[in-house]
Design a protein around this motif. Structure first.
Motif, short mmCIF file in Angstrom:
data_model
loop_
_atom_site.label_atom_id
_atom_site.label_comp_id
_atom_site.label_asym_id
_atom_site.label_seq_id
_atom_site.Cartn_x
_atom_site.Cartn_y
_atom_site.Cartn_z
N TYR A 99 0.87 -1.18 0.00
CA TYR A 99 0.00 0.00 0.00
C TYR A 99 0.91 1.23 0.00
CZ TYR A 99 -3.86 3.06 1.52
OH TYR A 99 -4.83 4.05 1.63
N ILE A 100 0.92 1.95 -1.12
CA ILE A 100 1.86 3.06 -1.31
C ILE A 100 1.08 4.37 -1.41
CG2 ILE A 100 3.62 4.03 -2.83
CD1 ILE A 100 4.19 1.19 -3.79
N GLU A 101 1.51 5.34 -0.64
CA GLU A 101 0.89 6.66 -0.69
C GLU A 101 1.69 7.57 -1.62
OE1 GLU A 101 -0.59 8.40 3.03
OE2 GLU A 101 0.09 6.56 4.01
N LYS A 102 0.98 8.25 -2.51
CA LYS A 102 1.61 9.23 -3.41
C LYS A 102 1.53 10.62 -2.76
CE LYS A 102 -1.35 8.14 -6.63
NZ LYS A 102 -2.12 8.08 -7.87
N PRO A 103 2.49 11.50 -3.02
CA PRO A 103 3.68 11.28 -3.85
C PRO A 103 4.76 10.51 -3.09
CG PRO A 103 3.70 13.49 -2.96
CD PRO A 103 2.40 12.89 -2.53
N CYS A 104 5.60 9.81 -3.84
CA CYS A 104 6.71 9.08 -3.24
C CYS A 104 7.78 8.91 -4.31
CB CYS A 104 6.25 7.72 -2.71
SG CYS A 104 5.66 6.60 -3.99
N SER A 105 8.93 8.39 -3.92
CA SER A 105 10.02 8.22 -4.87
C SER A 105 9.72 7.06 -5.82
CB SER A 105 11.33 7.93 -4.12
OG SER A 105 11.26 6.66 -3.48
N LEU A 106 10.38 7.09 -6.97
CA LEU A 106 10.22 6.01 -7.93
C LEU A 106 10.70 4.69 -7.34
CD1 LEU A 106 9.36 5.21 -10.78
CD2 LEU A 106 11.67 5.78 -11.57
N GLU A 107 11.75 4.75 -6.55
CA GLU A 107 12.26 3.52 -5.91
C GLU A 107 11.21 2.91 -4.99
OE1 GLU A 107 16.01 2.00 -3.13
OE2 GLU A 107 15.63 4.15 -3.41
N ARG A 108 10.48 3.76 -4.26
CA ARG A 108 9.44 3.25 -3.37
C ARG A 108 8.34 2.54 -4.15
NH1 ARG A 108 6.59 0.77 -0.83
NH2 ARG A 108 5.20 1.33 0.90
N MET A 109 8.10 2.98 -5.38
CA MET A 109 7.05 2.37 -6.18
C MET A 109 7.52 1.12 -6.90
SD MET A 109 4.53 5.30 -7.69
CE MET A 109 5.71 6.37 -8.50
N THR A 110 8.80 1.01 -7.22
CA THR A 110 9.28 -0.13 -8.01
C THR A 110 9.84 -1.27 -7.16
OG1 THR A 110 11.40 1.00 -8.32
CG2 THR A 110 9.74 1.25 -10.06
N LEU A 111 10.31 -0.99 -5.94
CA LEU A 111 10.85 -2.06 -5.11
C LEU A 111 9.81 -3.13 -4.81
CD1 LEU A 111 13.19 -3.25 -3.52
CD2 LEU A 111 12.52 -1.83 -1.56
N PRO A 112 8.56 -2.77 -4.45
CA PRO A 112 7.55 -3.82 -4.24
C PRO A 112 7.33 -4.68 -5.48
CG PRO A 112 6.78 -1.75 -3.34
CD PRO A 112 8.01 -1.44 -4.12
N LEU A 113 7.48 -4.09 -6.66
CA LEU A 113 7.32 -4.87 -7.89
C LEU A 113 8.38 -5.96 -7.97
CD1 LEU A 113 6.17 -5.45 -10.69
CD2 LEU A 113 7.61 -3.59 -11.58
N SER A 114 9.63 -5.61 -7.68
CA SER A 114 10.70 -6.61 -7.72
C SER A 114 10.43 -7.73 -6.72
CB SER A 114 12.04 -5.95 -7.41
OG SER A 114 12.35 -4.94 -8.36
N ARG A 115 10.00 -7.36 -5.53
CA ARG A 115 9.74 -8.38 -4.51
C ARG A 115 8.54 -9.26 -4.88
NH1 ARG A 115 14.15 -7.22 -3.60
NH2 ARG A 115 14.99 -6.14 -1.77
N ALA A 116 7.50 -8.66 -5.43
CA ALA A 116 6.33 -9.43 -5.83
C ALA A 116 6.67 -10.42 -6.94
CB ALA A 116 5.21 -8.49 -6.28
N LEU A 117 7.47 -9.99 -7.91
CA LEU A 117 7.87 -10.89 -9.00
C LEU A 117 8.78 -12.01 -8.48
CD1 LEU A 117 8.46 -8.31 -11.87
CD2 LEU A 117 6.52 -9.88 -11.57
N GLN A 118 9.65 -11.69 -7.52
CA GLN A 118 10.50 -12.72 -6.92
C GLN A 118 9.63 -13.77 -6.21
OE1 GLN A 118 13.24 -11.22 -4.00
NE2 GLN A 118 13.93 -13.26 -3.36
N TYR A 119 8.63 -13.29 -5.48
CA TYR A 119 7.72 -14.19 -4.78
C TYR A 119 6.98 -15.11 -5.76
CZ TYR A 119 3.25 -15.50 -2.65
OH TYR A 119 2.13 -16.18 -2.24
N ARG A 120 6.49 -14.55 -6.86
CA ARG A 120 5.76 -15.36 -7.84
C ARG A 120 6.66 -16.40 -8.48
NH1 ARG A 120 0.79 -13.69 -9.37
NH2 ARG A 120 0.95 -14.45 -11.51
N ALA A 121 7.89 -16.01 -8.78
CA ALA A 121 8.82 -16.96 -9.40
C ALA A 121 9.12 -18.12 -8.45
CB ALA A 121 10.11 -16.24 -9.79
N GLU A 122 9.35 -17.81 -7.18
CA GLU A 122 9.64 -18.88 -6.22
C GLU A 122 8.42 -19.76 -5.99
OE1 GLU A 122 11.15 -16.94 -2.77
OE2 GLU A 122 13.06 -16.38 -3.72
#
Length: 467
Positions: A99-122
């Protein structure tokens, strides 16, 4: 390469996230409203959704069940410019990854994406478990998530707490955990905590030695000992008396107990599955349930959805129960009219599956030797409630009466929109059946729906009998 869908009515945010996703090597699609998102999600299997809460045509969190209908639903990252604690809790309980509140940094928005994709792959690399689920009927996303939890619970010895409204099938899921535990050959022992008499509760749970109290003419093993090597199922654990909760906490910690009147402890190697339809957190706040016991029980929590939140399972549940009743009453499985299923779909089922099954048995008995079930075979009080609610809905949705005073006879936006959506859906499915010449496989392919979902929607609009 993963497929990512960004759903946000803020064009700069969409463009920013699309560019960031593509730089990460993934495919990005964007939608400015929920209708566009539904269309894209129907045609493409996405891995992750970025979802705004406030959209021009609806609430993002409320739309999550429809956006995540696939057997392997996408992970959802909520992004909102109007964050609040209640919204964050609702999003988490609805299954959101972050759950991300805007405005925020681009890193804050993309880090959960990396973790979610890692979780799905595993998760995909993990060997799937073939579950025994003979008595659990349904293929809705809610039931799929519960079965995933059953698989996780069955893979280890952790204690499990099953929560859900009355009639949702808590004991069925407890038995599924027991049956799917590798090498489980021990007993499944049920303890109805609401039925334990205050004067005998310790004796029933822990057993007693001969002469421990008046009438104890011989030693007897308690339910905890009887569950040795198997599963101890504490049904309605919220009803367990407070004095016993303290003693049972040590049983869970040590797997050791002392029978009434005994001088030595005994051991029992059991897995605990507890179930309740009560809010244990609220009971704890009132001092009616021990906090330390609650923490111990919540090692793994399985929350069962009520029937009103898994409407697509109504048809399969009805067919399964009618087959059971046909065998039980030795009269064959009865047929049903589209109107019968439509009437069932119009009820909210506060008693959940237990209420549904009881109503179906009443209908089968009322039909006696008749081969087909009609709405008239349903209990009269249920038909009366359905009729009353239908008339009330029509009055709310009726257009303004000519000559009526200002502010009278005009529907609310919610009622008007719901009626408009229902009318549009009914026209769509009528045309779908005509275009597919009544062939259900063709209809599923054209509509992009699973058979169970198509069946439920056709029943909702009384179209099951059309060819």
């Amino acid at each position: 390469m993963a497929r990512i869908l960004i759903i946000d009515d803020d064009e700069p945010i969409r463009e920013l996230l699309c560019a960031a996703v593509e730089r990460m090597g993934h495919e990005a699609r964007a939608a400015a409203c929920l209708n566009d998102a539904f269309r894209l999600a129907r045609d493409t299997d996405f891995d992750v959704l970025y979802l705004d809460v406030r959209l021009p045509d609806g609430d993002g969190i409320a739309a999550m069940p429809r956006l995540c209908q696939e057997p392997d639903p996408p992970e959802v990252i909520i992004i909102t410019g109007e964050g609040d604690p209640d919204g964050a809790e609702l999003a988490t309980r609805s299954g959101a990854w972050d759950y991300i509140e805007k405005p925020c940094s681009l890193e804050r928005m993309t880090l959960p994406l990396s973790r979610a994709l890692q979780y799905r792959a595993e998760k995909r690399r993990a060997a799937p478990m073939a579950l025994r689920r003979e008595a659990i009927i349904g293929a809705s996303p809610g039931i799929g998530a519960c079965l995933d939890q059953v698989a996780r619970a069955a893979s280890g010895p952790a204690d499990v707490l099953v929560v859900g409204e009355t009639g949702t099938g808590k004991e069925l899921f407890a038995r599924a955990i027991h049956d799917n535990t590798p090498g489980a050959r021990g007993p499944f022992v049920t303890v109805d905590c609401a039925a334990l008499p205050d004067t005998l509760v310790e004796s029933l749970l822990f057993g007693h030695v001969r002469g421990a109290f008046t009438g104890a003419e011989q030693a007897r093993a308690g339910l905890v000992k009887q569950a040795d090597g198997g599963t101890l199922f504490l049904d309605e654990v919220g009803e367990l008396p407070l004095p016993v909760q303290a003693k049972f906490l040590r049983v869970l910690q040590e797997r050791a107990f002392r029978p009434v009147g005994a001088t030595a402890e005994e051991r029992s190697r059991f897995r605990l599955v507890a179930a309740t339809n009560r809010d244990l957190d609220a009971l704890t706040a009132r001092g009616a349930f021990r906090t330390d016991l609650l923490y111990r029980l919540k090692t793994l929590v399985l929350e069962l959805p009520p029937l009103r939140r898994r409407r697509e399972d109504l048809g399969p549940l009805v067919l399964h129960r009618l087959a059971e009743l046909g065998h039980r009453h030795n009269q064959g499985t009865k047929g049903l009219t589209p109107e019968f299923l439509e009437a069932l779909g119009a009820h909210s089922w506060p008693g959940n599956i237990r209420e549904l099954f009881n109503v179906l048995e009443t209908a089968v008995i009322a039909a006696q030797g008749e081969p087909t079930l009609f709405p008239r075979h349903l209990p009269v009080d249920l038909r009366a409630r359905i009729a009353r609610e239908a008339v009330a809905d029509r009055r709310c949705a009726a257009p303004p009466v000519p000559g009526a005073a200002p502010g009278e006879g005009f529907p609310t936006w919610r009622v008007y929109r719901a009626q408009a959506v229902a009318d549009t859906e009914q026209r769509y499915f009528t045309e779908l059946l005509r275009h597919s010449a009544g062939d259900r496989r063709t209809a599923c392919r054209l509509a992009g729906l699973r058979p169970a979902r198509l069946y439920q929607l056709l029943g909702k609009y009384g179209l099951l009998g059309q060819q």
